[in-house]
Design a protein around this motif. Structure first.
Motif, PDB file in Angstrom:
ATOM      1  N   THR A 217     -37.651  83.031 122.312  1.00  0.00           N
ATOM      2  CA  THR A 217     -38.970  82.415 122.285  1.00  0.00           C
ATOM      3  C   THR A 217     -39.478  82.095 123.688  1.00  0.00           C
ATOM      4  OG1 THR A 217     -37.960  80.236 121.992  1.00  0.00           O
ATOM      5  CG2 THR A 217     -38.588  81.451 120.005  1.00  0.00           C
ATOM      6  N   ALA A 218     -38.577  82.138 124.654  1.00  0.00           N
ATOM      7  CA  ALA A 218     -38.961  81.917 126.049  1.00  0.00           C
ATOM      8  C   ALA A 218     -38.085  82.798 126.931  1.00  0.00           C
ATOM      9  CB  ALA A 218     -38.794  80.450 126.434  1.00  0.00           C
ATOM     10  N   GLY A 219     -38.664  83.319 127.984  1.00  0.00           N
ATOM     11  CA  GLY A 219     -37.909  84.156 128.898  1.00  0.00           C
ATOM     12  C   GLY A 219     -37.692  85.552 128.352  1.00  0.00           C
ATOM     13  N   SER A 220     -36.961  86.345 129.120  1.00  0.00           N
ATOM     14  CA  SER A 220     -36.686  87.726 128.760  1.00  0.00           C
ATOM     15  C   SER A 220     -35.201  87.918 128.521  1.00  0.00           C
ATOM     16  CB  SER A 220     -37.146  88.669 129.879  1.00  0.00           C
ATOM     17  OG  SER A 220     -38.541  88.550 130.088  1.00  0.00           O
ATOM     18  N   PRO A 221     -34.817  88.772 127.591  1.00  0.00           N
ATOM     19  CA  PRO A 221     -33.393  89.006 127.328  1.00  0.00           C
ATOM     20  C   PRO A 221     -32.688  89.607 128.538  1.00  0.00           C
ATOM     21  CG  PRO A 221     -34.759  89.844 125.529  1.00  0.00           C
ATOM     22  CD  PRO A 221     -35.685  89.504 126.648  1.00  0.00           C
ATOM     23  N   ASP A 222     -31.488  89.150 128.772  1.00  0.00           N
ATOM     24  CA  ASP A 222     -30.615  89.743 129.785  1.00  0.00           C
ATOM     25  C   ASP A 222     -29.670  90.688 129.051  1.00  0.00           C
ATOM     26  OD1 ASP A 222     -28.715  90.400 131.677  1.00  0.00           O
ATOM     27  OD2 ASP A 222     -28.339  88.342 132.334  1.00  0.00           O
ATOM     28  N   THR A 223     -29.861  91.990 129.252  1.00  0.00           N
ATOM     29  CA  THR A 223     -29.091  92.977 128.502  1.00  0.00           C
ATOM     30  C   THR A 223     -27.785  93.370 129.195  1.00  0.00           C
ATOM     31  OG1 THR A 223     -30.347  94.789 129.514  1.00  0.00           O
ATOM     32  CG2 THR A 223     -31.162  93.929 127.417  1.00  0.00           C
ATOM     33  N   SER A 224     -27.445  92.716 130.291  1.00  0.00           N
ATOM     34  CA  SER A 224     -26.154  92.996 130.927  1.00  0.00           C
ATOM     35  C   SER A 224     -25.035  92.437 130.066  1.00  0.00           C
ATOM     36  CB  SER A 224     -26.092  92.369 132.324  1.00  0.00           C
ATOM     37  OG  SER A 224     -26.045  90.949 132.233  1.00  0.00           O
ATOM     38  N   ALA A 225     -23.818  92.934 130.272  1.00  0.00           N
ATOM     39  CA  ALA A 225     -22.677  92.433 129.513  1.00  0.00           C
ATOM     40  C   ALA A 225     -22.495  90.934 129.728  1.00  0.00           C
ATOM     41  CB  ALA A 225     -21.411  93.189 129.907  1.00  0.00           C
ATOM     42  N   GLU A 226     -22.682  90.498 130.978  1.00  0.00           N
ATOM     43  CA  GLU A 226     -22.547  89.072 131.277  1.00  0.00           C
ATOM     44  C   GLU A 226     -23.634  88.269 130.578  1.00  0.00           C
ATOM     45  OE1 GLU A 226     -22.683  91.515 133.464  1.00  0.00           O
ATOM     46  OE2 GLU A 226     -20.592  91.586 134.155  1.00  0.00           O
ATOM     47  N   GLY A 227     -24.850  88.843 130.515  1.00  0.00           N
ATOM     48  CA  GLY A 227     -25.949  88.146 129.850  1.00  0.00           C
ATOM     49  C   GLY A 227     -25.716  88.006 128.363  1.00  0.00           C
ATOM     50  N   VAL A 228     -25.174  89.046 127.719  1.00  0.00           N
ATOM     51  CA  VAL A 228     -24.904  88.987 126.288  1.00  0.00           C
ATOM     52  C   VAL A 228     -23.800  87.974 126.006  1.00  0.00           C
ATOM     53  CG1 VAL A 228     -24.057  90.296 124.312  1.00  0.00           C
ATOM     54  CG2 VAL A 228     -25.691  91.341 125.891  1.00  0.00           C
ATOM     55  N   ARG A 229     -22.774  87.947 126.832  1.00  0.00           N
ATOM     56  CA  ARG A 229     -21.681  86.983 126.635  1.00  0.00           C
ATOM     57  C   ARG A 229     -22.197  85.548 126.798  1.00  0.00           C
ATOM     58  NH1 ARG A 229     -18.477  91.243 129.276  1.00  0.00           N
ATOM     59  NH2 ARG A 229     -16.832  91.871 127.803  1.00  0.00           N
ATOM     60  N   ALA A 230     -23.043  85.341 127.801  1.00  0.00           N
ATOM     61  CA  ALA A 230     -23.602  84.008 128.021  1.00  0.00           C
ATOM     62  C   ALA A 230     -24.484  83.591 126.846  1.00  0.00           C
ATOM     63  CB  ALA A 230     -24.400  83.988 129.320  1.00  0.00           C
ATOM     64  N   LEU A 231     -25.210  84.526 126.290  1.00  0.00           N
ATOM     65  CA  LEU A 231     -26.054  84.244 125.133  1.00  0.00           C
ATOM     66  C   LEU A 231     -25.209  83.783 123.949  1.00  0.00           C
ATOM     67  CD1 LEU A 231     -28.821  84.453 123.640  1.00  0.00           C
ATOM     68  CD2 LEU A 231     -28.218  86.836 123.139  1.00  0.00           C
ATOM     69  N   VAL A 232     -24.125  84.479 123.686  1.00  0.00           N
ATOM     70  CA  VAL A 232     -23.240  84.108 122.586  1.00  0.00           C
ATOM     71  C   VAL A 232     -22.674  82.711 122.807  1.00  0.00           C
ATOM     72  CG1 VAL A 232     -21.052  84.661 121.451  1.00  0.00           C
ATOM     73  CG2 VAL A 232     -22.692  86.486 121.953  1.00  0.00           C
ATOM     74  N   ALA A 233     -22.259  82.443 124.036  1.00  0.00           N
ATOM     75  CA  ALA A 233     -21.674  81.130 124.335  1.00  0.00           C
ATOM     76  C   ALA A 233     -22.703  80.016 124.197  1.00  0.00           C
ATOM     77  CB  ALA A 233     -21.096  81.145 125.750  1.00  0.00           C
ATOM     78  N   THR A 234     -23.948  80.300 124.510  1.00  0.00           N
ATOM     79  CA  THR A 234     -24.997  79.283 124.455  1.00  0.00           C
ATOM     80  C   THR A 234     -25.428  78.976 123.026  1.00  0.00           C
ATOM     81  OG1 THR A 234     -25.848  79.968 126.610  1.00  0.00           O
ATOM     82  CG2 THR A 234     -27.353  78.745 125.188  1.00  0.00           C
ATOM     83  N   ARG A 235     -25.503  79.989 122.179  1.00  0.00           N
ATOM     84  CA  ARG A 235     -26.104  79.795 120.861  1.00  0.00           C
ATOM     85  C   ARG A 235     -25.099  79.715 119.709  1.00  0.00           C
ATOM     86  NH1 ARG A 235     -31.647  83.301 120.359  1.00  0.00           N
ATOM     87  NH2 ARG A 235     -32.366  83.103 122.526  1.00  0.00           N
ATOM     88  N   THR A 236     -23.813  79.917 119.972  1.00  0.00           N
ATOM     89  CA  THR A 236     -22.809  79.870 118.916  1.00  0.00           C
ATOM     90  C   THR A 236     -21.644  78.974 119.352  1.00  0.00           C
ATOM     91  OG1 THR A 236     -21.296  81.662 119.561  1.00  0.00           O
ATOM     92  CG2 THR A 236     -23.382  82.314 118.541  1.00  0.00           C
ATOM     93  N   HIS A 237     -20.670  78.838 118.467  1.00  0.00           N
ATOM     94  CA  HIS A 237     -19.466  78.088 118.782  1.00  0.00           C
ATOM     95  C   HIS A 237     -18.439  78.931 119.534  1.00  0.00           C
ATOM     96  CE1 HIS A 237     -18.720  80.242 115.025  1.00  0.00           C
ATOM     97  NE2 HIS A 237     -17.435  80.255 115.357  1.00  0.00           N
ATOM     98  N   LEU A 238     -18.751  80.209 119.758  1.00  0.00           N
ATOM     99  CA  LEU A 238     -17.826  81.120 120.424  1.00  0.00           C
ATOM    100  C   LEU A 238     -17.924  81.006 121.937  1.00  0.00           C
ATOM    101  CD1 LEU A 238     -18.671  84.190 118.169  1.00  0.00           C
ATOM    102  CD2 LEU A 238     -16.560  82.844 118.054  1.00  0.00           C
ATOM    103  N   ALA A 239     -16.816  81.229 122.596  1.00  0.00           N
ATOM    104  CA  ALA A 239     -16.808  81.254 124.061  1.00  0.00           C
ATOM    105  C   ALA A 239     -17.190  82.644 124.558  1.00  0.00           C
ATOM    106  CB  ALA A 239     -15.421  80.875 124.590  1.00  0.00           C
ATOM    107  N   ALA A 240     -17.678  82.706 125.770  1.00  0.00           N
ATOM    108  CA  ALA A 240     -18.124  83.977 126.336  1.00  0.00           C
ATOM    109  C   ALA A 240     -17.000  85.004 126.347  1.00  0.00           C
ATOM    110  CB  ALA A 240     -18.668  83.763 127.753  1.00  0.00           C
ATOM    111  N   ASP A 241     -15.783  84.574 126.668  1.00  0.00           N
ATOM    112  CA  ASP A 241     -14.691  85.539 126.779  1.00  0.00           C
ATOM    113  C   ASP A 241     -14.172  86.011 125.424  1.00  0.00           C
ATOM    114  OD1 ASP A 241     -13.293  83.318 125.937  1.00  0.00           O
ATOM    115  OD2 ASP A 241     -12.073  83.129 127.760  1.00  0.00           O
ATOM    116  N   GLN A 242     -14.688  85.415 124.336  1.00  0.00           N
ATOM    117  CA  GLN A 242     -14.314  85.926 123.014  1.00  0.00           C
ATOM    118  C   GLN A 242     -15.066  87.210 122.671  1.00  0.00           C
ATOM    119  OE1 GLN A 242     -14.638  81.781 121.087  1.00  0.00           O
ATOM    120  NE2 GLN A 242     -13.124  82.810 119.787  1.00  0.00           N
ATOM    121  N   VAL A 243     -16.114  87.510 123.405  1.00  0.00           N
ATOM    122  CA  VAL A 243     -16.783  88.803 123.289  1.00  0.00           C
ATOM    123  C   VAL A 243     -15.991  89.773 124.158  1.00  0.00           C
ATOM    124  CG1 VAL A 243     -18.923  90.092 123.573  1.00  0.00           C
ATOM    125  CG2 VAL A 243     -18.998  87.661 122.951  1.00  0.00           C
ATOM    126  N   SER A 244     -15.106  90.517 123.529  1.00  0.00           N
ATOM    127  CA  SER A 244     -14.179  91.343 124.304  1.00  0.00           C
ATOM    128  C   SER A 244     -14.859  92.563 124.910  1.00  0.00           C
ATOM    129  CB  SER A 244     -13.004  91.793 123.423  1.00  0.00           C
ATOM    130  OG  SER A 244     -13.467  92.621 122.362  1.00  0.00           O
TER     131      SER A 244
END
Length: 466
Positions: free
Chosen positions: A230-257
């Motif tokens: 709803t704000a900003g632009s998606p970061d489609t890098s691997a690091e950006g996707v991992r950070a997104l998961v960590a921010t919006r879920t209970h999962l840690a970034a490094d759980q995205v293997s």
């Protein structure tokens, strides 16, 4: 060097490959030109609707599709790391004799395309990868296309199946009419998260930031992640996707293997002003662009191909009048418009993924090829499946490049001579049809129906040899 073929298909997505398979089994030469070096690698269009499953049954790939995919799991709602509820993403329906595929089937788009390509090669066809069409022109006799790599192809007809940014559609000057479905951009990614269970479609309410959903992809170790911004632009890098998961879920970034693929887009709905320009046709995303909500885009695209394939085959191999090809736009454009509206309403939360999304109720009543009614059905309706007393399945009898004259619960006299492309099947009364005569088109819709054969000859003239 100028190659020659019957049909040039630009693009090896689901619609292009489905069309190539259909033409190959009809003995129609087709060249599939794909500018990429291989098939699209993402899961993007992952939901196959029941009507598309029926198309795949006819094309001879249903066993591979069933083996590779799976049912859509229940939606599981998460909040603050806790499971707070579950709900079904779809209104499910049990399979019946008349509707053997009752609910959507999940299969990553890349796998669907692999299945179709394997079938195409089995039939003697293939895709010319790394062949980008840069110019196209037509005259009264055919179409000439030039490639970026050099060389050209001359075809009787051409089909633009080259996606929402279609080079061919642009070259023809055909506009797209539409609207933005949602001002918020979205991200879609294929990821691996070994610690997340694969029994559920995981939903995370993002509050003001936007939602995030993670769906297991059957037959793979992957999940498809979809997120709204709803704000900003998606970061489609691997690091950006991992950070997104960590921010919006209970999962840690490094759980995205692994982040296997990620891209962003803005949902929109758009419809080409026309689906035909002389000897060139538009199919799939080149003709209509959907929000992914409700799983209508890929399915409508495959069904475009199924509608066009038999008509090209009739004209090129069986001497049918060229006017038959006019019915493609007349039949498919209204369907695409309806499906665009449905996708948009589902995206905005105005409609549920119900019976309409299954696409079994779509048809061509009132269309240029529809004539008559009998029993429970009218011309233009989808022809239901069923079984004859000897166990023959209707869909198996319909399968192939022919028409089927189906006599249900009637001893009505049939013509002594029928075109070679028409086969006859008699069976007992059957509730899904009632009683009567039904001419089933090669794409599984009823072209003509009646209690006797009056009008049958006129209908056959429109679709077979002049």
């Amino acid at each position: 060097m100028v190659k020659e073929t019957d049909v040039l298909i630009v693009g090896a997505g689901p619609s292009g490959l489905a069309l190539a398979v259909d033409l190959a089994r009809r003995g129609v030469r087709a060249l599939v030109a794909e500018k990429a070096q291989g098939l699209f690698p993402g899961s993007r269009g992952k939901g196959l609707q029941p009507r598309t499953m029926e198309v795949f049954h006819d094309l001879g790939v249903i066993d591979a599709v069933l083996a590779a995919g799976g049912r859509a799991p229940m939606g599981l709602i998460w909040k603050d790391g806790e499971r707070t509820g579950a709900y079904d993403m779809f209104d499910r329906a049990e399979p019946t004799d008349a509707e053997p595929y009752g609910e959507p089937w999940l299969l990553p788009q890349w796998r669907t395309q692999e299945v179709l390509l394997a079938r195409l090669r089995e039939l003697g066809g293939d895709v010319a990868f790394g062949q980008e069409v840069t110019a196209i022109a037509q005259d009264a006799e055919g179409v000439t296309a030039h490639f970026a790599e050099g060389g050209a192809v001359r075809a009787r007809y051409a089909v633009a199946a080259d996606g929402g940014r279609s080079t061919v559609r642009t070259a023809l000057g055909i506009g797209m009419e539409g609207e933005g479905v949602d001002p918020a951009p979205m991200l879609v990614a294929d990821v691996r998260i070994p610690d997340l269970d694969r029994d559920n479609w995981h939903m995370f309410a993002g509050g003001d930031a936007g939602y995030l959903a993670i769906c297991p992809l059957p037959g793979t170790d992957d999940f498809q992640l979809v997120a709204q911004f709803t704000a900003g632009s998606p970061d489609t890098s691997a690091e950006g996707v991992r950070a997104l998961v960590a921010t919006r879920t209970h999962l840690a970034a490094d759980q995205v293997s692994e982040v296997r693929r990620a891209s962003d887009f803005r949902p929109r709905a758009a419809l080409a002003a026309r689906f035909r320009d002389g000897r060139i046709f538009l199919a799939g995303d080149a003709a209509h662009i959907h929000s992914p909500a409700g799983g209508q885009g890929l399915n409508t695209s495959v069904q475009d191909a199924f509608n066009l394939g038999w008509k090209l085959g009739q004209v090129l191999r069986h001497g049918a009048p060229e006017a038959l090809l006019d019915s493609y736009e007349a039949e498919r454009r209204p369907i695409a418009a309806d499906m665009l509206g449905l996708s948009t309403r589902i995206h905005r939360g105005e409609s549920r993924r119900g019976s309409a999304t299954r696409q079994l109720g779509l048809g061509y009543r009132g269309g240029p090829l529809a004539s008559g009614a009998a029993g429970a059905l009218a011309a233009g309706d989808r022809a239901p499946d069923g079984r004859c007393p000897d166990g023959t399945r209707f869909f198996d009898a319909f399968r192939g490049p022919h028409f089927t004259l189906l006599a249900v619960g009637t001893d009505a006299e049939l013509p002594q001579e029928l075109p070679d492309v028409v086969r006859v099947l008699r069976t007992e009364p059957y509730e899904a049809y009632g009683k009567g005569l039904f001419l089933v088109r090669p794409d599984g819709y009823i072209g003509w129906a009646g209690q006797d054969t009056r009008g049958l000859g006129d209908s056959l003239v429109r679709v077979t040899r002049c």
